[in-house]
Scaffold this motif. Sequence first.
Motif, short mmCIF file in Angstrom:
data_model
loop_
_atom_site.label_atom_id
_atom_site.label_comp_id
_atom_site.label_asym_id
_atom_site.label_seq_id
_atom_site.Cartn_x
_atom_site.Cartn_y
_atom_site.Cartn_z
N SER A 92 -28.77 11.34 22.64
CA SER A 92 -29.41 12.16 23.67
C SER A 92 -29.44 13.64 23.29
O SER A 92 -29.91 14.47 24.07
N GLY A 93 -28.96 13.97 22.11
CA GLY A 93 -28.95 15.36 21.67
C GLY A 93 -27.76 15.64 20.78
O GLY A 93 -26.62 15.39 21.18
N CYS A 94 -28.02 16.14 19.55
CA CYS A 94 -26.94 16.36 18.59
C CYS A 94 -26.97 17.81 18.12
O CYS A 94 -28.04 18.37 17.84
N TYR A 95 -25.80 18.40 18.02
CA TYR A 95 -25.67 19.80 17.59
C TYR A 95 -24.58 19.90 16.54
O TYR A 95 -23.53 19.27 16.65
N TRP A 96 -24.84 20.72 15.53
CA TRP A 96 -23.83 21.04 14.52
C TRP A 96 -23.43 22.49 14.74
O TRP A 96 -24.25 23.40 14.61
N ILE A 97 -22.17 22.71 15.09
CA ILE A 97 -21.72 24.06 15.45
C ILE A 97 -20.83 24.62 14.34
O ILE A 97 -19.81 24.04 13.99
N ILE A 98 -21.26 25.77 13.82
CA ILE A 98 -20.50 26.47 12.79
C ILE A 98 -19.73 27.61 13.44
O ILE A 98 -20.27 28.38 14.24
N ASP A 99 -18.46 27.74 13.11
CA ASP A 99 -17.67 28.86 13.60
C ASP A 99 -16.45 29.00 12.69
O ASP A 99 -16.28 28.22 11.75
N ASP A 100 -15.61 29.96 12.97
CA ASP A 100 -14.37 30.08 12.22
C ASP A 100 -13.23 30.43 13.15
O ASP A 100 -13.44 30.94 14.25
N MET A 101 -12.02 30.12 12.70
CA MET A 101 -10.80 30.36 13.48
C MET A 101 -9.89 31.29 12.70
O MET A 101 -9.67 31.07 11.50
N VAL A 196 -28.49 23.26 14.35
CA VAL A 196 -27.33 24.03 13.89
C VAL A 196 -27.17 25.28 14.75
O VAL A 196 -28.13 26.03 14.96
N LEU A 197 -25.97 25.50 15.25
CA LEU A 197 -25.66 26.65 16.09
C LEU A 197 -24.58 27.50 15.43
O LEU A 197 -23.63 26.97 14.85
N ALA A 198 -24.74 28.81 15.49
CA ALA A 198 -23.75 29.72 14.92
C ALA A 198 -23.93 31.10 15.53
O ALA A 198 -25.00 31.42 16.04
N ASP A 199 -22.89 31.93 15.45
CA ASP A 199 -23.01 33.28 15.98
C ASP A 199 -23.61 34.20 14.93
O ASP A 199 -23.97 33.79 13.82
N ALA A 200 -23.71 35.49 15.26
CA ALA A 200 -24.42 36.45 14.41
C ALA A 200 -23.76 36.68 13.06
O ALA A 200 -24.41 37.12 12.12
N ARG A 201 -22.47 36.41 12.95
CA ARG A 201 -21.81 36.58 11.65
C ARG A 201 -22.39 35.64 10.60
O ARG A 201 -22.33 35.92 9.41
N TYR A 202 -22.94 34.53 11.06
CA TYR A 202 -23.60 33.58 10.17
C TYR A 202 -25.12 33.70 10.27
O TYR A 202 -25.82 33.78 9.27
N GLY A 203 -25.63 33.72 11.49
CA GLY A 203 -27.07 33.70 11.70
C GLY A 203 -27.80 34.92 11.19
O GLY A 203 -29.00 34.86 10.92
N ASP A 204 -27.09 36.04 11.04
CA ASP A 204 -27.75 37.25 10.57
C ASP A 204 -28.08 37.19 9.08
O ASP A 204 -28.84 38.02 8.59
N GLU A 214 -33.74 24.31 4.46
CA GLU A 214 -33.85 23.49 3.25
C GLU A 214 -33.15 22.14 3.40
O GLU A 214 -33.53 21.16 2.75
N LEU A 215 -32.15 22.09 4.26
CA LEU A 215 -31.46 20.82 4.53
C LEU A 215 -32.24 19.93 5.49
O LEU A 215 -31.84 18.80 5.75
N GLY A 216 -33.34 20.46 6.02
CA GLY A 216 -34.17 19.67 6.92
C GLY A 216 -33.76 19.72 8.37
O GLY A 216 -34.15 18.85 9.16
N MET A 217 -32.98 20.74 8.74
CA MET A 217 -32.52 20.85 10.13
C MET A 217 -33.06 22.12 10.78
O MET A 217 -33.43 23.08 10.11
N ARG A 218 -33.07 22.11 12.10
CA ARG A 218 -33.46 23.28 12.88
C ARG A 218 -32.21 24.06 13.26
O ARG A 218 -31.09 23.54 13.18
N TYR A 219 -32.41 25.30 13.69
CA TYR A 219 -31.25 26.11 14.08
C TYR A 219 -31.56 26.94 15.31
O TYR A 219 -32.72 27.17 15.68
#
Length: 433
Positions: A92-101, A196-204, A214-219
Motif C-alpha cells: 500500500s506504499g513503500c518508503y526508504w528513509i535515509i538518516d543518521d544517528m 526515498v526520503l532524506a533531510d537536506a544534509r543528503y537531499g541538497d 539512476e537506481l530507478g527510484m523516486r525521491y
Amino acid sequence: MGNLAEFEHYLEHLCEVLSRVDRGTGLKDYCRGLMLPIARKSVEPLAAYSDPLHVAAKHQSLHHFVAKSEWSNSSVMGRARDWVMPTLGLDSGCYWIIDDMGFPKKGKHSVGVARQYCGQLGKQDNCQVAVSLSLASEQGSIPIAYQLYLPKDWAADPVRRKAAGVPADIVFATKPEIALAQMRQAIAAGMTMGIVLADARYGDETAFRDGITELGMRYAVGIRPATTVWEPGHEPVAVKTLAMALPPQAWRTVAWREGTDTELSSRFAAVRVRPAHRDYLRPEMRPEEWLLIEWPEAEAEPTKYFLSTVPSGAALEQLIFATKMRWRIERDYQELKQEFGLSHYEGRGWQGFHHHATLCIAAYAFLVAQRLERGGSKKNGARPETPSLPADYVPRGSRTSAATCAGLDSDAAMPHRASHRPQASAMPLLWRG
C-alpha cells in the motif's frame, strides 16, 4: 503461541545464519538481555542479568561474541528484516528513509569518533555517527542497513584503523555515498523499491539525488534555502527567493499526520521547477520535478523546502504525505537508543560497534512485528522476571570496585541529552507489564 515462546522462535530464526552453532548462545543471551527493562545495556550489565551467579564468565563470553566473533551483520539484519516485512503492508506504499544517528563520546580512541555534527545534540561535538536505511510504510518502519561514518582523518590513519579493527575495504565515503551503497545492497537483496526520503544534509547533494534516479527510484528530499532551481523562462534562483515571490493564492493550508495520532497542519505551496547544478556540463537541462515549500502562518519566512520526483500529476496532499513520512523513523531512533541500548556499547572497535547495533535492531524488529500483528496496538505484553543480582554484586569499573572490565571503553558515551528532533510517541517494550 505466547510472546515469550514466539521470541524464542524468532531467536532460532536469527541463529540460522550464524556460521557456527555455538554462536547461537551468545546471540540469544544478548538479545534476551536487550529486551529486559534495565537501565544500562552495555555488555557487562547484560552479562550480570543473563547469568547473575557467573557474571565474570558470562561477561567474557558475551564480550567475545559481540566484539571478536566473526559473524555477518548483514545476514542477521536480513533475517530480522524478513521477519518484519510481512507485517509492514508495503503493497500500500513503500518508503526508504535515509538518516543518521549521532552518539556523543568522550575521548578520541573509539572507532570513528571525531568532532562533527551530532543530531542528538543539534550541534558540532565529539561523537560517532552512523548512517541508516529504514524500510517504512504507513504502518511502521525498521532499519535494514546501518554503517558507521568514518571521518577522513580516521580513514587515512593506519595506526588507529588497525587498533580499532577497521576492515581494509572500508575507505572514506561521505554520508550520502554510504547511503547510496546501502540502497544498492538493498536492491540487490530484492527489497521492494519505494520513494526515498532524506533531510537536506543528503537531499541538497545533486549527486545523491542523481544516484537515486539512476537506481530507478523516486525521491522526496529536503534541500536548503540557497539551493538553486530554474523557473520556466527565468534565470536560476534560490528556492527561498522563489518562495518569497509566490502570490498569496499559491499557498494552501493542509493537515496531515506525522507518524502519530495527532493531526498537524501547515501552509504549503508546490511549483514545478528544474534543479540547477553545473548546467554548462550537461547537453540538456534537467527534467522538471516538484519543489514543495512549507511556510507556517506564524513564521516570517518559509521553514522547509523539498525536491521530489513523484509524478507531475500528484496532488499537493500526496506530496506532503510523502515528505512527512520521514518522521516515521523518529520512534525507531527513540526506542533503539532509550529502550534497546543502541548508544550503550562501550567497546572501541569497528566490529563490536556494528555487532551491538545489529543485535539492538534485531531485538527491536521483533517488537515492531509484534505490535503490527496486533494492529498497531500499544498494549503491553507479559514480562518475564528480571533475574535478581547477588547482594554483593558491584558493576565493574565502578568506584567501589577494584576490578576493571577488559574491553570496556574509557571513551564511554555521554549521558543522554534532549534531541533536537520532535519527540515521537514511545512504544512500550514487549515485556513491560
